[in-house]
Design an enzyme around this catalytic site. Structure first.
Site, PDB file in Angstrom:
ATOM      1  N   HIS A  61       0.856  -1.213   0.083  1.00 31.12           N
ATOM      2  CA  HIS A  61       0.018  -0.273  -0.004  1.00 31.12           C
ATOM      3  C   HIS A  61       0.924   1.065  -0.062  1.00 31.12           C
ATOM      4  O   HIS A  61       2.108   1.153   0.110  1.00 31.12           O
ATOM      5  CB  HIS A  61      -0.938  -0.076   1.353  1.00 31.12           C
ATOM      6  CG  HIS A  61      -2.111  -0.993   1.158  1.00 31.12           C
ATOM      7  ND1 HIS A  61      -3.149  -0.764   1.962  1.00 31.12           N
ATOM      8  CD2 HIS A  61      -2.286  -1.863   0.283  1.00 31.12           C
ATOM      9  CE1 HIS A  61      -4.178  -1.722   1.676  1.00 31.12           C
ATOM     10  NE2 HIS A  61      -3.458  -2.598   0.819  1.00 31.12           N
ATOM     11  N   CYS A  90      -5.636   2.454   6.037  1.00 35.14           N
ATOM     12  CA  CYS A  90      -6.151   1.178   5.987  1.00 35.14           C
ATOM     13  C   CYS A  90      -5.530   0.622   7.469  1.00 35.14           C
ATOM     14  O   CYS A  90      -4.601   1.017   8.068  1.00 35.14           O
ATOM     15  CB  CYS A  90      -6.093   0.178   5.154  1.00 35.14           C
ATOM     16  SG  CYS A  90      -4.402  -0.363   4.978  1.00 35.14           S
ATOM     17  N   CYS A  93      -1.912  -0.391   7.128  1.00 34.01           N
ATOM     18  CA  CYS A  93      -0.876   0.722   7.150  1.00 34.01           C
ATOM     19  C   CYS A  93      -0.933   1.157   8.619  1.00 34.01           C
ATOM     20  O   CYS A  93       0.049   1.734   9.118  1.00 34.01           O
ATOM     21  CB  CYS A  93      -1.436   1.485   6.276  1.00 34.01           C
ATOM     22  SG  CYS A  93      -0.881   0.801   4.342  1.00 34.01           S
TER      23      CYS A  93
END
Length: 162
Positions: A61, A90, A93
């Site tokens: 990501h 998210c 992360c």
């Protein structure tokens, strides 16, 4: 810049532009337009973008790619750093941000997606939410054009299964 005060508006804009440039690059490559950049003391340590589509990776990501680009750093560097991301982080992360004890996250936008912001706040992370028009427009257009890829990216079933 003191840790408590944080960067001023011009510095924030420069930092966000590093993340936006990564998001644009990801979109141009056919990927999800999310970019991130890690800064400490005004210095760019690493920038990255969501590479799930381009690399077939379940873990690349924007924020995790920025951390990888920064390379191995001492804990003291993370402890004085700022993660800048075009989209609310998210769960994955957020976990990386918490693991490395990054104290501040600057979020380009959280209209199209709200990640684990409450968890970050509960662990003492300072969140700065900018509601940036370009970040919002990049994500909204992508979600409309590629909902299948977007739902896959956030680990959700499609809104309208085929």
């Amino acid at each position: 810049m003191s840790a408590a005060a944080g960067p001023d508006e011009a510095v924030i804009e420069t930092m966000l532009e590093a993340a936006r440039a990564q998001a644009r690059a990801g979109l141009a490559e056919g990927g999800v337009p999310i970019g991130a950049a890690l800064f400490a003391g005004g210095e760019l340590l690493g920038a990255g973008r969501n590479l799930r589509v381009q690399q077939g990776s379940p873990i690349h990501h924007g924020e995790t790619s920025a951390l990888a680009a920064a390379g191995r750093l001492p804990a003291a560097t993370y402890a004085r750093s700022t993660m800048v991301t075009t989209l609310s982080p998210c769960d994955m992360c957020t976990g990386a941000i918490l693991l490395y004890k990054i104290p501040r996250v600057i979020i380009g936008e959280n209209t199209t997606f709200v990640g684990a912001e409450q968890l970050l706040r509960s662990r003492g992370v300072d969140l700065v939410i900018l509601d940036d028009a370009e970040c919002r427009e990049l994500m909204a257009a992508f979600i409309e054009a590629r909902p299948d890829v977007w739902f896959e990216d956030i680990g959700e079933p499609p809104a309208h299964p085929a």
